[in-house]
Design a protein around this motif. Structure first.
Motif, PDB file in Angstrom:
ATOM      1  N   CYS A 113      38.865  22.896  34.937  1.00 53.07           N
ATOM      2  CA  CYS A 113      40.140  23.229  35.570  1.00 53.07           C
ATOM      3  C   CYS A 113      40.596  24.585  35.055  1.00 53.07           C
ATOM      4  CB  CYS A 113      41.189  22.161  35.303  1.00 53.07           C
ATOM      5  SG  CYS A 113      41.708  21.983  33.588  1.00 53.07           S
ATOM      6  N   GLU A 114      41.622  25.090  35.683  1.00 50.15           N
ATOM      7  CA  GLU A 114      42.183  26.378  35.300  1.00 50.15           C
ATOM      8  C   GLU A 114      43.642  26.191  34.922  1.00 50.15           C
ATOM      9  OE1 GLU A 114      42.909  30.862  37.134  1.00 50.15           O
ATOM     10  OE2 GLU A 114      42.556  29.192  38.497  1.00 50.15           O
TER      11      GLU A 114
ATOM     12  N   ASP B 114      35.992  31.907  41.189  1.00 47.25           N
ATOM     13  CA  ASP B 114      36.558  33.054  41.884  1.00 47.25           C
ATOM     14  C   ASP B 114      38.010  32.746  42.205  1.00 47.25           C
ATOM     15  OD1 ASP B 114      37.186  35.295  43.317  1.00 47.25           O
ATOM     16  OD2 ASP B 114      35.925  34.805  45.040  1.00 47.25           O
ATOM     17  N   THR B 115      38.886  33.167  41.325  1.00 50.55           N
ATOM     18  CA  THR B 115      40.317  32.898  41.482  1.00 50.55           C
ATOM     19  C   THR B 115      40.996  33.917  42.395  1.00 50.55           C
ATOM     20  OG1 THR B 115      40.923  34.295  39.613  1.00 50.55           O
ATOM     21  CG2 THR B 115      40.391  31.975  39.128  1.00 50.55           C
TER      22      THR B 115
ATOM     23  N   LYS C 293      36.556  21.038  30.615  1.00 56.84           N
ATOM     24  CA  LYS C 293      36.940  22.336  30.061  1.00 56.84           C
ATOM     25  C   LYS C 293      38.110  22.886  30.852  1.00 56.84           C
ATOM     26  CE  LYS C 293      32.358  23.450  28.380  1.00 56.84           C
ATOM     27  NZ  LYS C 293      31.255  24.383  28.335  1.00 56.84           N
ATOM     28  N   ILE C 294      38.816  23.822  30.205  1.00 57.49           N
ATOM     29  CA  ILE C 294      39.935  24.493  30.865  1.00 57.49           C
ATOM     30  C   ILE C 294      39.768  26.002  30.683  1.00 57.49           C
ATOM     31  CG2 ILE C 294      41.444  24.129  28.861  1.00 57.49           C
ATOM     32  CD1 ILE C 294      43.800  23.880  30.927  1.00 57.49           C
ATOM     33  N   TYR C 295      39.931  26.729  31.765  1.00 54.45           N
ATOM     34  CA  TYR C 295      39.682  28.165  31.848  1.00 54.45           C
ATOM     35  C   TYR C 295      40.996  28.877  32.161  1.00 54.45           C
ATOM     36  CZ  TYR C 295      37.986  32.434  34.240  1.00 54.45           C
ATOM     37  OH  TYR C 295      37.756  33.727  34.637  1.00 54.45           O
ATOM     38  N   LEU C 296      41.098  30.127  31.748  1.00 56.35           N
ATOM     39  CA  LEU C 296      42.251  30.925  32.139  1.00 56.35           C
ATOM     40  C   LEU C 296      41.875  32.391  32.218  1.00 56.35           C
ATOM     41  CD1 LEU C 296      43.650  32.708  29.602  1.00 56.35           C
ATOM     42  CD2 LEU C 296      44.198  30.418  28.833  1.00 56.35           C
ATOM     43  N   GLU C 297      42.702  33.126  32.952  1.00 57.58           N
ATOM     44  CA  GLU C 297      42.572  34.578  33.054  1.00 57.58           C
ATOM     45  C   GLU C 297      43.935  35.178  32.748  1.00 57.58           C
ATOM     46  OE1 GLU C 297      39.252  34.756  36.611  1.00 57.58           O
ATOM     47  OE2 GLU C 297      41.353  34.882  37.184  1.00 57.58           O
ATOM     48  N   THR C 298      43.926  36.333  32.086  1.00 59.07           N
ATOM     49  CA  THR C 298      45.184  37.003  31.776  1.00 59.07           C
ATOM     50  C   THR C 298      44.950  38.506  31.708  1.00 59.07           C
ATOM     51  OG1 THR C 298      47.131  36.944  30.322  1.00 59.07           O
ATOM     52  CG2 THR C 298      44.975  36.805  29.236  1.00 59.07           C
ATOM     53  N   MET C 299      46.024  39.215  31.485  1.00 58.54           N
ATOM     54  CA  MET C 299      45.954  40.678  31.383  1.00 58.54           C
ATOM     55  C   MET C 299      45.743  41.070  29.918  1.00 58.54           C
ATOM     56  SD  MET C 299      46.341  41.381  34.567  1.00 58.54           S
ATOM     57  CE  MET C 299      46.588  43.140  34.639  1.00 58.54           C
TER      58      MET C 299
ATOM     59  N   ASN D  72      35.953  27.738  43.437  1.00 55.42           N
ATOM     60  CA  ASN D  72      34.613  28.301  43.629  1.00 55.42           C
ATOM     61  C   ASN D  72      33.751  28.195  42.380  1.00 55.42           C
ATOM     62  OD1 ASN D  72      35.310  29.237  46.343  1.00 55.42           O
ATOM     63  ND2 ASN D  72      36.641  30.661  45.251  1.00 55.42           N
ATOM     64  N   PHE D  73      33.823  27.033  41.730  1.00 57.34           N
ATOM     65  CA  PHE D  73      33.020  26.801  40.533  1.00 57.34           C
ATOM     66  C   PHE D  73      32.454  25.392  40.610  1.00 57.34           C
ATOM     67  CE2 PHE D  73      32.350  25.531  36.104  1.00 57.34           C
ATOM     68  CZ  PHE D  73      31.575  26.597  35.661  1.00 57.34           C
TER      69      PHE D  73
END
Length: 161
Positions: free
Chosen positions: A82-83, A147-148, A117-123, A76-77
């Motif tokens: 990439c993620e 929207d992951t 680019k490379i994206y990430l989400e974490t705690m 959704n981007f």
């Protein structure tokens, strides 16, 4: 312990990697909703990463999967981003440089696929992971991208390839 092997996921790895990821998320008391724990992809990782411009790698020692990580187009981007997805390692894999090796494999593959680019989400409390991400050139950004479905992840990071 034998030398770890980083390789592309095989169908026969599905059960092992799902157990690895869920056990790590449980160890960290990660919420079961709004995180990777709830992803339907966990039970069919091989199939999920068979799509174009996606790849998932596992770390294997003595025929046992002890971790993994992958890349895929950011959901959704609108953009060539990439993620970094589902990068998790069992305790026996940590502190051995495997994370840095896996990161290089994923970044190299992202470049091969032509991502910008490379994206990430974490705690927030996954500080060891964040240290690796920062060492690999990721920078904190204020808001999520795409929207992951991982709305429980508070930390968002981005790297230009």
């Amino acid at each position: 312990m034998n030398t770890p092997i980083i390789r592309l996921i095989k169908k026969s790895d599905n059960l092992q990697i799902a157990k690895v990821i869920r056990s790590i998320l449980e160890d960290f008391n990660v919420p079961k909703i709004g995180t990777a724990y709830a992803d339907t992809a966990l039970d069919c990782m091989y199939e999920t990463y068979k799509k174009p411009k996606t790849a998932y790698f596992v770390v294997e020692v003595n025929s046992k999967v002890i971790g993994g990580a992958g890349i895929a187009k950011l959901d959704n981007f609108d953009g060539n981003v990439c993620e970094l997805q589902k990068m998790y390692f069992l305790p026996e894999a940590r502190g051995r440089g495997i994370g840095a090796q896996m990161m290089e494999v994923c970044l190299s593959k992202a470049r091969d696929f032509g991502y910008e680019k490379i994206y990430l989400e974490t705690m927030e409390y996954m500080t060891h992971a964040q240290k690796l991400y920062k060492q690999s050139g990721f920078k904190y950004i204020k808001a999520r991208m795409g929207d992951t479905g991982h709305y429980s992840c508070q930390i968002h990071m981005l790297k230009t390839l």
